[in-house]
Design a protein around this motif. Structure first.
Motif, PDB file in Angstrom:
ATOM      1  N   MET A   1       0.787  -0.947   0.052  1.00 15.37           N
ATOM      2  CA  MET A   1      -0.026  -0.008   0.051  1.00 15.37           C
ATOM      3  C   MET A   1       0.947   1.058   0.131  1.00 15.37           C
ATOM      4  O   MET A   1       0.735   2.182  -0.797  1.00 15.37           O
ATOM      5  N   THR A   2       1.780   1.249   0.843  1.00 15.75           N
ATOM      6  CA  THR A   2       2.927   2.376   0.743  1.00 15.75           C
ATOM      7  C   THR A   2       3.562   2.590  -0.581  1.00 15.75           C
ATOM      8  O   THR A   2       3.560   3.728  -0.866  1.00 15.75           O
ATOM      9  N   TRP A   3       3.821   1.660  -1.257  1.00 12.12           N
ATOM     10  CA  TRP A   3       4.489   1.670  -2.366  1.00 12.12           C
ATOM     11  C   TRP A   3       3.603   2.252  -3.611  1.00 12.12           C
ATOM     12  O   TRP A   3       3.812   2.990  -4.245  1.00 12.12           O
ATOM     13  N   GLU A   4       2.429   1.705  -3.227  1.00 11.35           N
ATOM     14  CA  GLU A   4       1.455   2.272  -4.343  1.00 11.35           C
ATOM     15  C   GLU A   4       1.095   3.846  -4.106  1.00 11.35           C
ATOM     16  O   GLU A   4       1.227   4.454  -5.206  1.00 11.35           O
ATOM     17  N   ILE A   5       1.452   4.205  -2.820  1.00 11.38           N
ATOM     18  CA  ILE A   5       1.067   5.595  -2.735  1.00 11.38           C
ATOM     19  C   ILE A   5       2.315   6.567  -3.266  1.00 11.38           C
ATOM     20  O   ILE A   5       2.214   7.634  -3.772  1.00 11.38           O
ATOM     21  N   LEU A   6       3.510   6.102  -3.125  1.00  4.66           N
ATOM     22  CA  LEU A   6       4.674   6.588  -3.340  1.00  4.66           C
ATOM     23  C   LEU A   6       4.600   6.682  -5.026  1.00  4.66           C
ATOM     24  O   LEU A   6       5.114   7.490  -5.550  1.00  4.66           O
ATOM     25  N   THR A   7       4.326   5.411  -5.774  1.00  2.00           N
ATOM     26  CA  THR A   7       3.921   5.391  -7.437  1.00  2.00           C
ATOM     27  C   THR A   7       3.186   6.463  -7.670  1.00  2.00           C
ATOM     28  O   THR A   7       3.520   6.973  -8.602  1.00  2.00           O
ATOM     29  N   ILE A   8       1.863   6.722  -6.961  1.00  2.00           N
ATOM     30  CA  ILE A   8       1.164   7.578  -7.281  1.00  2.00           C
ATOM     31  C   ILE A   8       1.763   9.190  -7.269  1.00  2.00           C
ATOM     32  O   ILE A   8       1.558   9.971  -8.100  1.00  2.00           O
ATOM     33  N   ILE A   9       2.476   9.254  -6.134  1.00  2.00           N
ATOM     34  CA  ILE A   9       3.046  10.538  -5.942  1.00  2.00           C
ATOM     35  C   ILE A   9       4.075  10.871  -7.136  1.00  2.00           C
ATOM     36  O   ILE A   9       4.081  12.094  -7.677  1.00  2.00           O
ATOM     37  N   GLY A  10       4.914   9.826  -7.372  1.00  2.00           N
ATOM     38  CA  GLY A  10       5.897   9.906  -8.413  1.00  2.00           C
ATOM     39  C   GLY A  10       5.186  10.295  -9.656  1.00  2.00           C
ATOM     40  O   GLY A  10       5.709  11.110 -10.470  1.00  2.00           O
ATOM     41  N   THR A  11       4.068   9.568 -10.031  1.00  2.53           N
ATOM     42  CA  THR A  11       3.448   9.918 -11.266  1.00  2.53           C
ATOM     43  C   THR A  11       2.868  11.293 -11.512  1.00  2.53           C
ATOM     44  O   THR A  11       2.902  12.075 -12.353  1.00  2.53           O
ATOM     45  N   ILE A  12       2.397  11.499 -10.354  1.00  3.20           N
ATOM     46  CA  ILE A  12       1.753  13.122 -10.393  1.00  3.20           C
ATOM     47  C   ILE A  12       2.836  14.229 -10.312  1.00  3.20           C
ATOM     48  O   ILE A  12       2.788  15.215 -11.120  1.00  3.20           O
ATOM     49  N   ALA A  13       3.763  13.786  -9.568  1.00  8.03           N
ATOM     50  CA  ALA A  13       4.843  14.676  -9.877  1.00  8.03           C
ATOM     51  C   ALA A  13       5.724  14.875 -11.170  1.00  8.03           C
ATOM     52  O   ALA A  13       5.933  16.009 -11.571  1.00  8.03           O
ATOM     53  N   PHE A  14       5.917  13.735 -11.833  1.00 10.30           N
ATOM     54  CA  PHE A  14       6.358  14.006 -13.157  1.00 10.30           C
ATOM     55  C   PHE A  14       5.470  14.428 -14.025  1.00 10.30           C
ATOM     56  O   PHE A  14       5.982  15.125 -15.120  1.00 10.30           O
ATOM     57  N   ALA A  15       4.148  13.999 -13.899  1.00 11.78           N
ATOM     58  CA  ALA A  15       2.937  14.531 -14.917  1.00 11.78           C
ATOM     59  C   ALA A  15       3.028  16.247 -14.802  1.00 11.78           C
ATOM     60  O   ALA A  15       3.003  16.934 -15.727  1.00 11.78           O
ATOM     61  N   LEU A  16       3.166  16.517 -13.500  1.00  5.86           N
ATOM     62  CA  LEU A  16       3.113  18.002 -13.232  1.00  5.86           C
ATOM     63  C   LEU A  16       4.450  18.689 -13.904  1.00  5.86           C
ATOM     64  O   LEU A  16       4.272  19.929 -14.451  1.00  5.86           O
TER      65      LEU A  16
END
Length: 200
Positions: free
Chosen positions: A1-16
């Motif tokens: 679950m934690t890793w999924e959250i980090l992946t989402i954060i990374g995806t949002i950061a790179f998309a932005l």
């Protein structure tokens, strides 16, 4: 679950970060989507090609594509809500994305039984490949070719996992924190790799 959250954060950061570059270059909405998506997912696509994972595996991350598109749409139409905050916190989010994706790439290659060289390459491309494509499409010098240290931290993540030093979830979490901290320090302390001019 934690890793999924980090992946989402990374995806949002790179998309932005792709949205920021697209808006700086005065691209239209479609240009914003293209630059944001290649930043968030381009590194994973290149990695998959090189280590033998079907590129179609990217489509298994449908929820991440949805998150990225929603975030980019909001960012494009309501820039005043986030641009100032991005300028303040964008470096941290970028560091989170770099660490998360570099470790993800290394784990992919390790699970497939690839040698350490392939693990390092997978970590490097997953962590920096999207940004490289973004900068090339925008006509800019890629970030990892500039003065500041960037690509080294992705390679370090690949090395640590490739040699088997990091295996357990707690070790991966510690490595994640280390990569983020090193990335932040390298910017604030202005660490640079040696350079050599042909005229010297």
């Amino acid at each position: 679950m934690t890793w999924e959250i980090l992946t989402i954060i990374g995806t949002i950061a790179f998309a932005l970060s792709g949205v920021i570059v697209a808006m700086e270059e005065n691209y239209d909405l479609m240009g914003v989507y293209i630059l944001g998506l290649v930043t968030a997912f381009g590194g994973g696509a290149i990695r998959n090609l090189l280590i033998g994972v079907p590129v179609s595996a990217l489509w298994d991350q449908g929820h991440l594509f949805t998150v990225a598109i929603i975030v980019m749409t909001i960012a494009f139409f309501f820039p005043r809500l986030w641009v100032a905050r991005w300028l303040r916190w964008g470096l941290l989010f970028d560091a989170l994305g770099l660490a998360a994706f570099a470790i993800q790439g290394a784990l992919y290659a390790t699970d497939m039984g690839h040698p350490i060289s392939a693990v390092i390459v997978a970590a490097t491309l997953t962590g920096t490949g999207g940004g490289m494509i973004r900068d090339v499409l925008a006509g800019r010098k890629p970030l990892f070719l500039r003065n500041e240290i960037y690509i080294v931290w992705a390679m370090l993540a690949g090395l640590a996992i490739g040699v088997g030093a990091i295996k357990e979830p707690i070790g991966i979490t510690v490595l994640f924190v280390i990569i983020v901290v090193l990335r932040m320090l390298s910017v604030y302390l202005k660490w640079e790799l040696p350079r050599r001019s042909i005229s010297n």
